[in-house]
Design a protein around this motif. Sequence first.
Motif, PDB file in Angstrom:
ATOM      1  N   VAL B  56    -113.504 -69.760 -13.308  1.00 40.08           N
ATOM      2  CA  VAL B  56    -113.868 -70.093 -11.846  1.00 40.08           C
ATOM      3  C   VAL B  56    -112.778 -69.978 -10.734  1.00 40.08           C
ATOM      4  O   VAL B  56    -111.487 -70.152 -10.959  1.00 40.08           O
ATOM      5  N   ASP B  57    -113.166 -69.159  -9.854  1.00 39.92           N
ATOM      6  CA  ASP B  57    -112.244 -68.834  -8.685  1.00 39.92           C
ATOM      7  C   ASP B  57    -112.253 -70.047  -7.686  1.00 39.92           C
ATOM      8  O   ASP B  57    -112.939 -70.193  -6.921  1.00 39.92           O
ATOM      9  N   VAL B  58    -111.170 -70.954  -8.029  1.00 41.65           N
ATOM     10  CA  VAL B  58    -111.007 -72.061  -7.189  1.00 41.65           C
ATOM     11  C   VAL B  58    -110.655 -71.834  -5.594  1.00 41.65           C
ATOM     12  O   VAL B  58    -111.135 -72.413  -4.983  1.00 41.65           O
ATOM     13  N   ASP B  59    -109.766 -70.745  -5.361  1.00 47.99           N
ATOM     14  CA  ASP B  59    -109.395 -70.442  -4.093  1.00 47.99           C
ATOM     15  C   ASP B  59    -110.516 -69.946  -3.383  1.00 47.99           C
ATOM     16  O   ASP B  59    -110.858 -70.449  -1.962  1.00 47.99           O
ATOM     17  N   GLY B  60    -111.119 -69.349  -4.208  1.00 52.31           N
ATOM     18  CA  GLY B  60    -112.542 -68.720  -3.585  1.00 52.31           C
ATOM     19  C   GLY B  60    -113.341 -69.929  -3.011  1.00 52.31           C
ATOM     20  O   GLY B  60    -113.881 -69.941  -2.135  1.00 52.31           O
ATOM     21  N   LEU B  61    -113.686 -70.872  -3.941  1.00 48.94           N
ATOM     22  CA  LEU B  61    -114.596 -72.042  -3.863  1.00 48.94           C
ATOM     23  C   LEU B  61    -114.046 -72.907  -2.570  1.00 48.94           C
ATOM     24  O   LEU B  61    -114.709 -73.206  -1.510  1.00 48.94           O
ATOM     25  N   ILE B  62    -112.463 -73.082  -2.571  1.00 50.45           N
ATOM     26  CA  ILE B  62    -112.003 -73.828  -1.512  1.00 50.45           C
ATOM     27  C   ILE B  62    -112.146 -73.237  -0.089  1.00 50.45           C
ATOM     28  O   ILE B  62    -112.350 -73.802   1.049  1.00 50.45           O
ATOM     29  N   ASP B  63    -112.032 -71.910  -0.294  1.00 50.04           N
ATOM     30  CA  ASP B  63    -112.161 -70.851   1.273  1.00 50.04           C
ATOM     31  C   ASP B  63    -113.322 -71.110   1.551  1.00 50.04           C
ATOM     32  O   ASP B  63    -113.703 -70.948   2.831  1.00 50.04           O
ATOM     33  N   ARG B  64    -114.513 -71.342   0.817  1.00 49.10           N
ATOM     34  CA  ARG B  64    -115.936 -71.739   1.364  1.00 49.10           C
ATOM     35  C   ARG B  64    -116.107 -73.099   1.986  1.00 49.10           C
ATOM     36  O   ARG B  64    -117.214 -72.983   2.482  1.00 49.10           O
ATOM     37  N   VAL B  65    -115.059 -73.825   1.562  1.00 45.91           N
ATOM     38  CA  VAL B  65    -115.623 -75.252   1.984  1.00 45.91           C
ATOM     39  C   VAL B  65    -115.028 -75.431   3.657  1.00 45.91           C
ATOM     40  O   VAL B  65    -113.957 -74.984   3.982  1.00 45.91           O
ATOM     41  N   ASP B  66    -115.940 -76.063   4.462  1.00 47.69           N
ATOM     42  CA  ASP B  66    -115.591 -76.197   5.855  1.00 47.69           C
ATOM     43  C   ASP B  66    -115.198 -77.585   5.825  1.00 47.69           C
ATOM     44  O   ASP B  66    -115.660 -78.602   6.052  1.00 47.69           O
ATOM     45  N   VAL B  67    -113.592 -77.613   5.637  1.00 47.99           N
ATOM     46  CA  VAL B  67    -112.853 -78.796   5.684  1.00 47.99           C
ATOM     47  C   VAL B  67    -113.029 -79.922   6.962  1.00 47.99           C
ATOM     48  O   VAL B  67    -113.327 -80.926   6.965  1.00 47.99           O
ATOM     49  N   GLU B  68    -112.956 -78.958   8.243  1.00 55.54           N
ATOM     50  CA  GLU B  68    -113.256 -79.454   9.245  1.00 55.54           C
ATOM     51  C   GLU B  68    -114.396 -80.328   9.442  1.00 55.54           C
ATOM     52  O   GLU B  68    -114.571 -81.388   9.825  1.00 55.54           O
ATOM     53  N   LYS B  69    -115.592 -79.704   8.760  1.00 57.51           N
ATOM     54  CA  LYS B  69    -116.806 -80.418   8.979  1.00 57.51           C
ATOM     55  C   LYS B  69    -116.883 -81.693   8.226  1.00 57.51           C
ATOM     56  O   LYS B  69    -117.390 -82.635   8.369  1.00 57.51           O
ATOM     57  N   ILE B  70    -116.103 -81.367   6.979  1.00 62.88           N
ATOM     58  CA  ILE B  70    -116.000 -82.795   6.118  1.00 62.88           C
ATOM     59  C   ILE B  70    -115.438 -83.825   6.839  1.00 62.88           C
ATOM     60  O   ILE B  70    -115.733 -85.194   6.973  1.00 62.88           O
ATOM     61  N   ILE B  71    -113.953 -83.358   7.524  1.00 58.38           N
ATOM     62  CA  ILE B  71    -113.455 -84.626   8.135  1.00 58.38           C
ATOM     63  C   ILE B  71    -114.274 -85.151   9.454  1.00 58.38           C
ATOM     64  O   ILE B  71    -114.219 -86.218   9.523  1.00 58.38           O
ATOM     65  N   ASP B  72    -114.876 -84.158  10.064  1.00 59.65           N
ATOM     66  CA  ASP B  72    -115.820 -84.704  10.996  1.00 59.65           C
ATOM     67  C   ASP B  72    -117.035 -85.993  10.561  1.00 59.65           C
ATOM     68  O   ASP B  72    -117.264 -86.846  11.363  1.00 59.65           O
ATOM     69  N   ARG B  73    -117.267 -85.706   9.369  1.00 62.54           N
ATOM     70  CA  ARG B  73    -118.216 -86.706   8.825  1.00 62.54           C
ATOM     71  C   ARG B  73    -117.547 -88.022   8.352  1.00 62.54           C
ATOM     72  O   ARG B  73    -118.375 -89.064   7.733  1.00 62.54           O
ATOM     73  N   VAL B  74    -116.267 -88.200   8.308  1.00 66.14           N
ATOM     74  CA  VAL B  74    -115.281 -89.002   7.776  1.00 66.14           C
ATOM     75  C   VAL B  74    -115.318 -90.211   8.827  1.00 66.14           C
ATOM     76  O   VAL B  74    -114.910 -89.851   9.699  1.00 66.14           O
ATOM     77  N   ASP B  75    -115.661 -91.584   8.684  1.00 64.09           N
ATOM     78  CA  ASP B  75    -115.703 -92.606   9.383  1.00 64.09           C
ATOM     79  C   ASP B  75    -114.091 -93.216   9.186  1.00 64.09           C
ATOM     80  O   ASP B  75    -113.810 -93.876   8.396  1.00 64.09           O
ATOM     81  N   VAL B  76    -113.102 -92.603   9.940  1.00 67.54           N
ATOM     82  CA  VAL B  76    -111.803 -93.067   9.839  1.00 67.54           C
ATOM     83  C   VAL B  76    -111.710 -94.496  10.399  1.00 67.54           C
ATOM     84  O   VAL B  76    -110.835 -95.134   9.556  1.00 67.54           O
ATOM     85  N   GLU B  77    -112.386 -95.021  11.305  1.00 68.72           N
ATOM     86  CA  GLU B  77    -112.112 -96.439  11.594  1.00 68.72           C
ATOM     87  C   GLU B  77    -112.675 -97.277  10.336  1.00 68.72           C
ATOM     88  O   GLU B  77    -111.844 -98.276  10.348  1.00 68.72           O
ATOM     89  N   LYS B  78    -113.605 -97.031   9.971  1.00 69.33           N
ATOM     90  CA  LYS B  78    -114.201 -97.683   8.668  1.00 69.33           C
ATOM     91  C   LYS B  78    -113.005 -97.781   7.560  1.00 69.33           C
ATOM     92  O   LYS B  78    -112.740 -98.686   6.789  1.00 69.33           O
ATOM     93  N   ILE B  79    -112.311 -96.576   7.324  1.00 72.10           N
ATOM     94  CA  ILE B  79    -111.397 -96.349   6.199  1.00 72.10           C
ATOM     95  C   ILE B  79    -110.074 -97.380   6.914  1.00 72.10           C
ATOM     96  O   ILE B  79    -109.599 -97.995   5.814  1.00 72.10           O
ATOM     97  N   ILE B  80    -109.579 -97.198   8.020  1.00 69.26           N
ATOM     98  CA  ILE B  80    -108.665 -98.047   8.437  1.00 69.26           C
ATOM     99  C   ILE B  80    -108.838 -99.586   8.426  1.00 69.26           C
ATOM    100  O   ILE B  80    -108.119-100.375   8.034  1.00 69.26           O
TER     101      ILE B  80
END
Lengths: 173, 169
Positions: B56-80
């Motif tokens: 499995v090409d892990v780096d290739g997989l990570i490159d295809r993940v939109d981290v910004e999009k994931i962070i946008d979906r995280v409710d930081v207030e809820k975590i805090i």
Amino acid sequence: MPTETAVQPIEGRQGHYAGAVSRLVAFAADVGASWGLFTLGAAALDFSVQLVTGGQFSLTKHQLASLIALVIWEFVYFAYQWALSGKTIGMAVLGIRVVRADGSPIGWRQAVVRTVTLPLSFLVFGLGFLGILTNRNRYAWHDRLAGTAVVYSWDARAARLRWLARQESSPTR
Amino acid sequence: MSPMPGSNRVEQLAQAVAERVVSIVMDAIDIDALLERVDVDALVSRVDVDGVVSRVDVDGLIDRVDVEKIIDRVDVEKIIDRVDMKKIVDRIDIDAIVEQTELGTIIARSTSGVASEVLDVVRAQGVGLDDFFSRWANRVLRRSPESIPLGPPMLVAPTATPELTTGIG
């Protein structure tokens, strides 16, 4: 020698019941401060009366008037400061303050009752103060009657940090 | 041209028969019952997972993940809200930080008045003597220090444990 070895601040005491020594030293400082201020006030009064009337006047020669003035002054000194901030000059120096028994800020009623009943604790060789040592909540008699308690108000943690900082910045270390 | 005459028709017939047979067989088989009889663990144990993973090409997989999009979906207030900040602060060794960094010098510069030093001394000595007399009173009255409330309920949490002197050592 500097005071380096003498300072051993104690952490986390804010809001804890204050002990007998801190309270009695604060009270002694208050007695000194109030007497000093009274003496200054009496001297200022003597000077003012002499200036206006041109004759000799001294409040201390009028014992009854002087005693009444002293009692009123002491009442104002303690009641006003307790009602205003929960602490007198001596208490501020020792880092303690008066609160209600539940810990909420003291009001005018408690301040007045505490001031009026304070002399009661002096009766029978100061027996009323013994409660500071023997009572679980360190109540003196006047605390019980006024529904108040005395707690530490100084930030011991900040004092410890200051002490550490001085040690760290000291060139002798 | 087919090498044998009529072979095309035979193939077509064979194809039709096979499709029909497979269809009948598939209808007759109980897939669930069949799966129950399969030993999945035995199957998995025969798979070379490391080999699969290494391919499995892990780096290739990570490159295809939109981290910004994931962070946008995280409710930081809820975590805090779920983080016990007090616990974190308690775990910070502020003394060590002060000793090891320039922070100590900054604090010393900002608060090193002689008056505050004298006040600290007077108050610390007062508290030390308070503790001394309090300990003796507890011994004489034969009561446990833990049984005594630390302060008024609004100022001290009931679960708090008593702190005795913590001299600088």
